[in-house]
Design an enzyme around this catalytic site. Structure first.
Site, short mmCIF file in Angstrom:
data_model
loop_
_atom_site.label_atom_id
_atom_site.label_comp_id
_atom_site.label_asym_id
_atom_site.label_seq_id
_atom_site.Cartn_x
_atom_site.Cartn_y
_atom_site.Cartn_z
N HIS A 27 8.33 1.45 -66.88
CA HIS A 27 6.59 1.92 -66.44
C HIS A 27 6.37 2.44 -65.80
O HIS A 27 4.61 2.19 -65.40
CB HIS A 27 5.90 0.39 -67.06
CG HIS A 27 7.17 -0.77 -68.22
ND1 HIS A 27 6.98 -0.43 -69.18
CD2 HIS A 27 7.56 -1.07 -68.20
CE1 HIS A 27 7.53 -1.18 -70.02
NE2 HIS A 27 8.33 -1.72 -69.17
N SER A 80 -3.01 28.11 -53.33
CA SER A 80 -4.81 27.42 -54.67
C SER A 80 -5.28 28.62 -54.33
O SER A 80 -5.82 29.17 -52.83
CB SER A 80 -5.53 26.10 -54.93
OG SER A 80 -6.80 26.10 -54.72
N LYS A 94 -4.79 23.22 -50.81
CA LYS A 94 -3.27 23.03 -51.86
C LYS A 94 -1.91 23.49 -51.93
O LYS A 94 -2.02 24.23 -51.38
CB LYS A 94 -3.91 23.12 -52.86
CG LYS A 94 -5.19 22.66 -54.28
CD LYS A 94 -4.55 21.21 -54.12
CE LYS A 94 -4.16 21.59 -54.99
NZ LYS A 94 -4.61 22.17 -56.74
N GLU A 131 6.95 22.50 -61.98
CA GLU A 131 6.35 22.20 -63.59
C GLU A 131 6.48 23.08 -64.90
O GLU A 131 6.61 22.60 -65.77
CB GLU A 131 5.17 22.57 -63.02
CG GLU A 131 4.07 21.96 -61.99
CD GLU A 131 2.24 22.68 -61.49
OE1 GLU A 131 1.60 21.99 -61.97
OE2 GLU A 131 2.23 22.88 -60.76
#
Ligand code: ARG
Length: 509
Positions: A204, A325, A331, A338
């Protein structure tokens, strides 16, 4: 180790040149993944006769011709189609179905076409509906129509396309299996480095129990092992030859299917001609294998994304695999995992397209089946690129061992071990569970963890706890205790790594 697969093996270049002097492909092309789908210029009514024009009174409407054509994407089958045609022609000659000297001329002509196509010099014609027609048209130009026109004896495009497509899928299956094996090798290597690295494991996404980080790497090793085996099993069903089924019923000519199958490296020939020309199970199965592998890659990617976030901060991808970024200077974004996660959705889409396309088709061939190729072509290219990226990420991933150890030690991840010790001291497990639960609550209320708990305090909660907590269980002790087959004990992991070493030596030889 595997030698690197040349990029051209799995990112096939288009078999034509965009600078085609005849202008056939200079306009109207779209790019998709690794492929450029180009369509001939169908703006003018084409006055060339179709190979099947005999029963027709008029040429084809240019819009229909454009809609019907598959040459824009099935060009990638050219090598398979040429090999198939060479084997078929040789067989027709051997069986004296056509004169030997004509068969020889055909085989030679097909060789010349392959050179043109390899060099990107082949000139497509607006009348070329698909790769099979394009090759036959050119062959007739080279050998003269009387000779080239004999190639299509005892075959149909229906068995031809099914055969070429299987050969293409077989080759890409082999490339994918090699890439999965390389990823498994990277996972096993990293596992070997981290048998002593203790890490928190989750259920979980809540801290559960400590395990050596090697156990995590090898969990993925096992998933990809099943994926590779699944492709190996699928390959057996891919590698059955439909050629000789002709349109749907077989042929009147005394062909030698076994000879052709041997020439083309097939393990078997199909047993029912109607099934053979309409069977695309192999393509759906290939897409399922791709989808399942992508599922594992996506889960791995998700974990890498989470663990490299500032909040977890226990893993780090190399800078040259990340992006910045355009606005936020601080970033470092994990675009690669992804994209793997994102492309997985696209691959599931291909599987569903294939199954849905097939589900309402009467026997035997239907033109719907021309829709079978793009999903498979795209899936193969995407899968290979995803596997290549995953191998790079695993091989170069940075692991923060100290932080992992702190996380694995803090909290109450040894709660099961304390409960087990109570059981070993004579308590029923359910009581032990309850007692340790109370102990956790006691600690939470005082904002301490097991390590900071004094034995006298533990004794107050349950008399057996003093003994059970004595020499508090460390995170590594917890793992060492899991000494069952498949468990997280370092000794078990080492034994598994040894077996894996033998396994890998088998595929890598
Ligand atoms: N381009 C077609 C396909 O990909 C080849 C088979 C055509 N056969 C036919 N009977 N029209 O499916």
């Amino acid at each position: 180790m595997y030698s690197a697969i040349p990029a051209t093996d799995w990112h096939p270049k288009p078999a034509y040149s965009l600078q085609n002097p005849h202008g056939a492909f200079t306009a109207n092309h779209i790019e998709s993944g690794n492929y450029i789908y180009a369509f001939p210029d169908h703006t003018k009514m084409n006055d060339k006769k179709k190979a099947w024009s005999g029963r027709f009174t008029a040429g084809q409407d240019p819009a229909v011709e454009r809609f019907n054509a598959s040459i824009g994407f099935d060009r990638v089958l050219y090598k398979q189609d040429l090999a198939l045609s060479r084997a078929h022609a040789a067989m027709l000659g051997r069986q004296k179905i056509i004169p030997k000297k004509d068969a020889d001329k055909i085989v030679k002509g097909l060789g010349a076409i392959e050179k043109e196509m390899d060099a990107g010099k082949f000139v497509y014609d607006p009348a070329d509906e698909d790769i099979h027609m394009a090759i036959e048209r050119r062959l007739k130009q080279i050998t003269g129509p009387d000779v080239g026109g004999k190639l299509h004896t005892a075959r149909s495009r229906n068995d031809q396309v099914a055969t070429s497509f299987r050969m293409w899928t077989r080759q890409r299956t082999d490339a994918i299996i090699r890439l999965i094996r390389r990823l498994q090798r990277a996972l096993a290597d990293r596992a070997g480095e981290h048998v002593e690295t203790i890490a928190p494991a989750y259920t979980h996404l809540q801290q559960a129990q400590p395990v050596p980080l090697a156990h995590w790497f090898l969990a993925y090793y096992e998933m990809f092992s099943r994926d590779a085996e699944r492709f190996v099993a699928a390959r057996k069903r891919i590698n059955v030859m439909p050629l000789g089924s002709a349109a749907l019923a077989g042929t009147n000519f005394p062909i030698d299917r076994d000879f052709v199958a041997r020439e083309l490296g097939f393990d078997a020939v199909s047993e029912n001609s109607m099934d053979a020309v309409s069977d695309r199970d192999f393509a759906a199965e290939f897409l399922f294998c791709v989808s399942m592998t992508a599922t594992h890659l996506s889960r791995l990617s998700e974990e890498l994304i989470i663990y490299s976030s500032a909040e977890f901060g226990v893993m780090d991808l190399p800078d040259d695999m990340c992006t910045g970024s355009s606005i936020m200077p601080q970033k470092k974004n994990p675009d690669v995992p992804e994209l793997i996660r994102g492309k997985t959705g696209r691959l599931y889409g291909h599987l569903i397209s294939m199954l849905t396309m097939l589900k309402g088709l009467p026997l035997a061939y239907n033109k719907d089946m021309q829709e079978d190729k793009e999903p498979v072509f795209d899936a193969a290219g995407q899968m290979e690129a995803m596997l290549e990226m995953a191998e790079m990420m695993i091989a170069r991933l940075d692991v923060d061992k100290e932080k992992l150890a702190i996380r694995a030690t803090g909290g109450f991840m040894t709660a099961v071990d304390v409960a087990d010790r109570l059981v070993m001291a004579g308590a029923p497990f359910r009581d032990a569970h309850e007692v340790v639960g109370k102990l956790v609550r006691y600690c939470l209320e005082r904002q301490i963890d097991f390590g900071q708990l004094k034995p006298q305090e533990a004794k107050k909660i349950h008399p057996l706890l003093e003994k059970a907590m004595g020499g508090a269980v460390s995170a590594m002790d917890s793992a060492i205790g899991k000494n069952v087959r498949g468990g997280a004990a370092p000794a078990r992991i080492r034994a598994r790594l040894k077996a894996i070493g033998k396994e890998m030596a088998r595929w890598e030889k």
